[in-house]
Design a protein around this motif. Structure first.
Motif, PDB file in Angstrom:
ATOM      1  N   THR A 169      -1.218  10.991 -21.064  1.00 51.34           N
ATOM      2  CA  THR A 169      -1.571  11.418 -19.559  1.00 51.34           C
ATOM      3  C   THR A 169      -2.400  10.668 -18.744  1.00 51.34           C
ATOM      4  O   THR A 169      -1.975  10.333 -17.720  1.00 51.34           O
ATOM      5  N   THR A 173      -1.391   8.022 -15.677  1.00 54.21           N
ATOM      6  CA  THR A 173      -2.236   8.246 -14.446  1.00 54.21           C
ATOM      7  C   THR A 173      -3.003   7.073 -13.969  1.00 54.21           C
ATOM      8  O   THR A 173      -2.792   6.590 -12.702  1.00 54.21           O
ATOM      9  N   ILE A 320      -3.205  12.326  -8.782  1.00 53.51           N
ATOM     10  CA  ILE A 320      -4.308  12.980  -9.415  1.00 53.51           C
ATOM     11  C   ILE A 320      -3.799  14.444  -9.508  1.00 53.51           C
ATOM     12  O   ILE A 320      -3.735  15.129 -10.714  1.00 53.51           O
ATOM     13  N   LEU A 321      -3.122  15.161  -8.577  1.00 53.93           N
ATOM     14  CA  LEU A 321      -2.343  16.268  -8.710  1.00 53.93           C
ATOM     15  C   LEU A 321      -1.381  16.288  -9.734  1.00 53.93           C
ATOM     16  O   LEU A 321      -1.235  17.572 -10.503  1.00 53.93           O
ATOM     17  N   ILE A 324      -3.160  16.596 -13.303  1.00 53.84           N
ATOM     18  CA  ILE A 324      -3.691  17.913 -13.545  1.00 53.84           C
ATOM     19  C   ILE A 324      -2.254  18.843 -13.768  1.00 53.84           C
ATOM     20  O   ILE A 324      -2.343  19.521 -14.920  1.00 53.84           O
ATOM     21  N   CYS A 326       0.290  17.835 -15.467  1.00 53.13           N
ATOM     22  CA  CYS A 326       0.594  17.170 -16.795  1.00 53.13           C
ATOM     23  C   CYS A 326      -0.648  17.783 -17.931  1.00 53.13           C
ATOM     24  O   CYS A 326       0.016  18.126 -19.009  1.00 53.13           O
ATOM     25  N   LEU A 327      -1.555  18.035 -17.377  1.00 55.76           N
ATOM     26  CA  LEU A 327      -2.317  18.755 -18.486  1.00 55.76           C
ATOM     27  C   LEU A 327      -2.018  20.301 -18.939  1.00 55.76           C
ATOM     28  O   LEU A 327      -2.090  20.626 -19.996  1.00 55.76           O
ATOM     29  N   PHE A 328      -1.571  20.915 -17.816  1.00 57.59           N
ATOM     30  CA  PHE A 328      -0.764  21.979 -17.889  1.00 57.59           C
ATOM     31  C   PHE A 328       0.468  21.996 -19.129  1.00 57.59           C
ATOM     32  O   PHE A 328       0.439  22.918 -19.653  1.00 57.59           O
TER      33      PHE A 328
END
Length: 486
Positions: A169, A173, A320-321, A324, A326-328
């Motif tokens: 991820t 990015t 950037i959004l 975030i 992708c972290l979820f």
């Protein structure tokens, strides 16, 4: 993409070579977490800064055209410096990365970085347009290896799909943010200084980073580490000849693995074909924006060229959004994996695609429509900028999902399938923006973006189909079926 060439489970020979060192601190899987992150973040930073070289020049079309007597009247010739860079990034890594896998990552990585750095110098002092194009091709070729080789580095030091999720991820990015911030950086430089300072400043950044790379970059290939250690042990000569090395690969086998097999997967595997189209379109849009943003904001909102470059900052906000989000998605995948310990990576690979569905429909396709139909002089300029952010939110989530899905689903063929996707991404990035001027001039700003939006909308059904019928589709694949037994 640039991006997904070498993440793949290891072959039987590699696994056999790794086994004796499985409890050894020299085995990259057993490195301290701090060491793993040092290598990962260093190489991700390199992905970011070489991306600045890819598109930083896109904010200076007029001064470059004036210097070399180039015209964009009938064709966007000023984009050739970017196109030549991405063409090199598409072709050369397919030949170099397999050699790095076999002979060692560190020496290949440092050599490519040095080559990239050296060929930025003639870009800064190019006496003519041809020199600029040729040097851009060579530097793009080396940079493509640095970017695409990141996948293999992650696979070498992070064990398992859950551990790889966060590094991948960050990598995606960083890759997208570099090419997206390039026009912003270039716009600031051109506004304050002469366009050649785009490269002068980069040389300082790359020179300082080279020292960091030399200190931080370690050999990540376990078979190479083991072979070197056995060669250094004079009492293990016989063991080395039978265990530590492998027979030389014939040119025909090398050609098949690097070119023919990825082409076969691209042409015969529907999953690879449609995901290559979707990922390539996504990556291509990141580059076409370097052209369309200038056209839209200079014509409709009376922005200067450098100010249009600054609008690209909205793209980075979207990325950037997407990071975030992708972290979820990674958390969701890890939760499913823990709840189903008896299932393989391939069995739950469709989980990787859940968030890509709304991201593709609402972010990628929806953002393109928003960007197109808010591109009117009577509307505030912030509205199409929001559309750009929406689009790149979708691009980030979609590209990360495809990279991880291909890796999980295709097992030992993941490197070849990913190579096909990577080649498609860079070719779209090279040639799609060359059509931007004619596309936006002939169709108009609204319908040009809408055309791209309709294509994205059609391709957005691919993740839905795979979440619904992915297991059945993969069960019919001869490549995936064979991979199960290896």
């Amino acid at each position: 993409m640039a991006e997904s060439q070498q993440i793949a489970p290891r072959s039987e020979e590699e696994v056999e070579a790794i086994q004796p060192a499985s409890g050894d601190p020299d085995n990259p899987f057993n490195w301290p977490t701090r060491t793993k992150w040092t290598v990962t973040l260093t190489t991700c930073f390199v992905c970011f800064i070489v991306g600045l070289n890819a598109t930083g020049i896109a904010s200076a079309p007029t001064p470059i055209n004036d210097r070399f007597s180039i015209s964009d009247a009938s064709f966007p010739n000023s984009f050739w410096p970017v196109a030549s860079w991405t063409i090199g990034a598409a072709i050369v890594p397919m030949l170099v990365l397999p050699l790095m896998e076999k002979h060692g990552t560190r020496i290949g990585y440092i050599s490519c970085y040095a080559t990239f750095f050296v060929f930025v110098i003639p870009q800064a002092v190019a006496p003519n347009f041809a020199t600029l194009i040729v040097c851009r091709f060579i530097s793009g070729s080396a940079a493509g290896v640095l970017q695409n080789g990141m996948d293999g580095i992650i696979a070498d030091i992070w064990d398992g799909p859950v551990q790889r999720s966060l590094p991948v991820t960050i990598y995606v990015t960083a890759l997208l943010a570099g090419v997206s911030l390039g026009p912003v950086y270039g716009g600031v430089v051109v506004h304050k200084l002469y366009w050649r300072w785009i490269f002068y400043i980069q040389l300082v950044i790359y020179g300082v980073t080279f020292i960091v790379v030399l200190l931080a970059m370690k050999e990540t290939r376990s078979p190479v580490i083991l072979s070197k250690r056995l060669r250094e042990d004079k009492q293990s000569t016989d063991h080395l000849s039978t265990r530590g090395g492998s027979s030389p690969q014939s040119p025909a086998k090398f050609l098949y693995d690097t070119l023919i097999l990825p082409a076969r997967l691209l042409c015969t595997e529907p999953v690879v074909f449609f995901f290559t189209l979707l990922s390539a379109l996504s990556y291509g849009i990141a580059f076409i924006s370097t052209q369309s943003v200038t056209q839209v904001f200079v014509t409709n909102f009376a922005f200067a060229e450098y100010e249009a470059g600054l609008v690209q900052a909205s793209i980075v906000i979207g990325e950037i959004l997407g990071f975030i989000a992708c972290l979820f998605q990674n958390t969701c995948y890890a939760r499913v994996g823990r709840a189903n310990p008896h299932k393989t990576e391939a069995d739950i690979s469709e989980v990787r695609l859940y968030l890509s569905i709304p991201a593709s429909f609402i972010g990628l396709a929806g953002g393109l429509f928003w960007y197109g139909w808010t591109s009117y002089p009577s509307l505030p300029w912030i509205l199409p900028a929001i559309g750009l952010a929406m689009t790149m939110f979708g691009v980030t989530v979609v590209m990360q999902a495809i990279m991880m899905y291909i890796t999980d689903a295709y097992a030992k063929y993941a490197a070849s399938a990913s190579a096909a996707v990577c080649f498609g991404e860079n070719m779209f990035a090279a040639f799609l923006p060359l059509a931007a001027q004619s596309l936006y001039n002939n169709l108009g700003f609204q319908w040009a973006s809408s055309l791209l939006g309709f294509i994205a909308l059609a391709l957005s059904f691919a993740p839905i189909l795979l979440v619904w019928k992915g297991k059945h589709i993969r069960a019919r694949s001869p490549f995936i079926e064979e991979a199960k037994y290896h």
